[in-house]
Design a protein around this motif. Structure first.
Motif, PDB file in Angstrom:
ATOM      1  N   LEU A 189       0.834  -1.205   0.000  1.00  0.00           N
ATOM      2  CA  LEU A 189       0.000   0.000   0.000  1.00  0.00           C
ATOM      3  C   LEU A 189       0.877   1.267   0.000  1.00  0.00           C
ATOM      4  O   LEU A 189       0.585   2.249  -0.695  1.00  0.00           O
ATOM      5  N   ILE A 190       1.980   1.222   0.768  1.00  0.00           N
ATOM      6  CA  ILE A 190       2.926   2.359   0.804  1.00  0.00           C
ATOM      7  C   ILE A 190       3.475   2.609  -0.602  1.00  0.00           C
ATOM      8  O   ILE A 190       3.563   3.746  -1.069  1.00  0.00           O
ATOM      9  N   LYS A 191       3.796   1.506  -1.286  1.00  0.00           N
ATOM     10  CA  LYS A 191       4.331   1.611  -2.653  1.00  0.00           C
ATOM     11  C   LYS A 191       3.278   2.197  -3.602  1.00  0.00           C
ATOM     12  O   LYS A 191       3.577   3.076  -4.422  1.00  0.00           O
ATOM     13  N   GLU A 192       2.044   1.714  -3.457  1.00  0.00           N
ATOM     14  CA  GLU A 192       0.967   2.198  -4.336  1.00  0.00           C
ATOM     15  C   GLU A 192       0.748   3.707  -4.154  1.00  0.00           C
ATOM     16  O   GLU A 192       0.525   4.436  -5.118  1.00  0.00           O
ATOM     17  N   PRO A 227      11.170  -1.788   8.780  1.00  0.00           N
ATOM     18  CA  PRO A 227      11.832  -2.884   8.044  1.00  0.00           C
ATOM     19  C   PRO A 227      12.415  -2.411   6.710  1.00  0.00           C
ATOM     20  O   PRO A 227      11.823  -2.580   5.647  1.00  0.00           O
ATOM     21  N   VAL A 228      13.594  -1.839   6.782  1.00  0.00           N
ATOM     22  CA  VAL A 228      14.219  -1.180   5.631  1.00  0.00           C
ATOM     23  C   VAL A 228      14.403  -2.133   4.449  1.00  0.00           C
ATOM     24  O   VAL A 228      14.029  -1.827   3.311  1.00  0.00           O
ATOM     25  N   GLU A 286      12.914  -3.961  -0.964  1.00  0.00           N
ATOM     26  CA  GLU A 286      12.537  -5.061  -1.872  1.00  0.00           C
ATOM     27  C   GLU A 286      11.222  -4.772  -2.574  1.00  0.00           C
ATOM     28  O   GLU A 286      11.014  -5.155  -3.724  1.00  0.00           O
ATOM     29  N   LYS A 287      10.328  -4.100  -1.882  1.00  0.00           N
ATOM     30  CA  LYS A 287       9.018  -3.772  -2.451  1.00  0.00           C
ATOM     31  C   LYS A 287       9.077  -2.557  -3.378  1.00  0.00           C
ATOM     32  O   LYS A 287       8.069  -2.121  -3.918  1.00  0.00           O
TER      33      LYS A 287
END
Ligand SMILES: [Zn+2]
Length: 415
Positions: A260-263, A293-294, A299-300
């Motif tokens: 969701l953060i990526k979106e 969680p860096v 990765e995302k």
């Protein structure tokens, strides 16, 4: 004619030694060293194989509440205690006092190679607009060396401290660059978020939250921030610092949040010095590190950047305004020890943070502003591991800082 020619520099993603030329503040020449035709320059400097990076971008720092250790009688044992102790000390802040401590941070950041900085300035009934006005004055004064963005930051809460909403509006009207928010200070989170997003829309500015600074996995305002960001069409314009509760969430659930953060294209600003110092304190065993969680966020494909945050105050009784030092700390604590990790960390301090801050004309390519920092070391990994003092910094092609260190060894230790 060029104003400046740097010869034999190493650049990221380039195996050959390069020459780089600057005219009127911009990069106008870029070619492999030893080229047949080299333009004339007023000034030529030999880099001798040292690495040239774009100027560091400090994405999250507090100026007016730095350097408070001598005023403290004890260390803070929790986040709420750090907030309370600092709020008490704020009653004695004067404009001259805030300016001198802020300038100390700015000087150190410039020496360290920062050419851009985003600072969170506290606006509340204790300080009124005095901190904001002090930093606004400094922003103008140092603009030849450092571009500063001011976040109008309600550290004491917007509704918990009546009058703050009006002060924030006034600060945004008077030159604030970014609307700030803090998800863990007001009882009514939705009302807090709504006010922040409305203020951003009113002034057409980006948003930067202090969010989910907790070990409690249920504290997840970041979901609501992402939803509102998408609804407002503000993807890429919203940042969130800390977001440490995500690190306590079970991996599969955390991945759903990361998607969701990526979106929403949120920029996540990890603040390891403060997060490590405050986080995990309630754990009697299996003590958590308290970081977001860096690795998983990277990765995302999330834009994760790293900030200094606090310097020598109740939140973080350590630190200096050196982006390299904080990247090194993250390397150690987020398991980022490889050569690729070093390149990633340097990217976070440069292009990643520049994207988070919406900086245009950034990077070492033709046409960009000549904001640069030169090291004697040949690679990102050498720079990260050595955190060398030896640096030269240019802002728009003008040298603004140069640090050289000498040391001597006695007897047989001499080379
Ligand atoms: Zn902060």
């Amino acid at each position: 004619m060029l104003d400046l020619l740097l010869t034999q520099v190493r650049l990221q993603n380039e195996t050959r030694l390069m020459d780089i030329g600057v005219r009127q503040g911009k990069i106008e020449y870029l070619a492999p060293s030893g080229s047949e035709f080299v333009p004339e320059a007023q000034l030529i400097e030999l880099a001798a194989g040292g690495m040239l990076l774009p100027g560091f971008v400090e994405p999250h720092i507090h100026l007016e509440k730095s350097y408070l250790l001598s005023r403290m009688t004890q260390e803070a044992a929790s986040l709420s205690e750090a907030i309370r102790m600092t709020a008490d000390m704020k009653h004695d802040f004067t404009p001259a006092d805030m300016k001198s401590r802020s300038l100390a941070v700015i000087r150190e950041a410039i020496r360290s190679g920062a050419t851009h900085m985003r600072c969170h300035v506290e606006v509340d009934p204790i300080l009124g607009l005095t901190a904001f006005e002090a930093v606004l004055e400094l922003k103008e004064k140092v603009k030849h060396a450092l571009d500063i963005q001011i976040v109008v930051f309600p550290q004491e809460g917007i509704f918990k401290s009546p009058g703050t909403a009006e002060l924030m509006d006034e600060a945004m009207r008077s030159g604030g660059d970014v609307v700030g928010g803090i998800t863990y200070q007001d009882d009514n989170l939705e009302a807090h978020l709504q006010y922040v997003f409305e203020l951003a829309e009113k002034y057409g500015k980006p948003i930067d939250f202090h969010a989910d600074f907790s070990d409690n996995p249920e504290q997840l305002a970041i979901n609501k921030i992402a939803d509102r960001t998408i609804a407002a069409g503000m993807q890429g314009l919203v940042s969130a610092g800390h977001v440490t509760s995500l690190g306590s969430l079970e991996r599969r659930q955390a991945e759903v949040v990361a998607d969701l953060i990526k979106e929403a294209d949120l920029h996540i600003m990890t603040l390891p010095a403060t997060d490590l110092f405050i986080g995990g304190r309630g754990d009697q065993e299996k003590q958590r590190r308290g970081l977001t969680p860096v690795g998983m966020l990277l990765e995302k494909g999330v834009n994760v950047v790293v900030g200094v945050n606090n310097i020598r105050n109740p939140f973080t009784p350590f630190g200096k305004a050196d982006p390299l030092e904080i990247a090194w700390l993250l390397a150690v604590t987020a398991y980022m020890g490889g050569e690729g990790d070093a390149r990633q960390l340097i990217k976070m301090l440069t292009v990643g943070a520049a994207r988070a801050l919406g900086i245009k004309s950034y990077g070492l390519q033709l046409g960009s502003e000549a904001d640069m920092v030169l090291f004697a070391e040949p690679s990102e990994r050498d720079i990260l591991l050595g955190k060398p003092e030896h640096r030269t910094v240019w802002k728009r092609g003008v040298k603004v800082a140069e640090t050289r260190v000498t040391s001597s060894l006695q007897g047989f230790l001499q080379a």
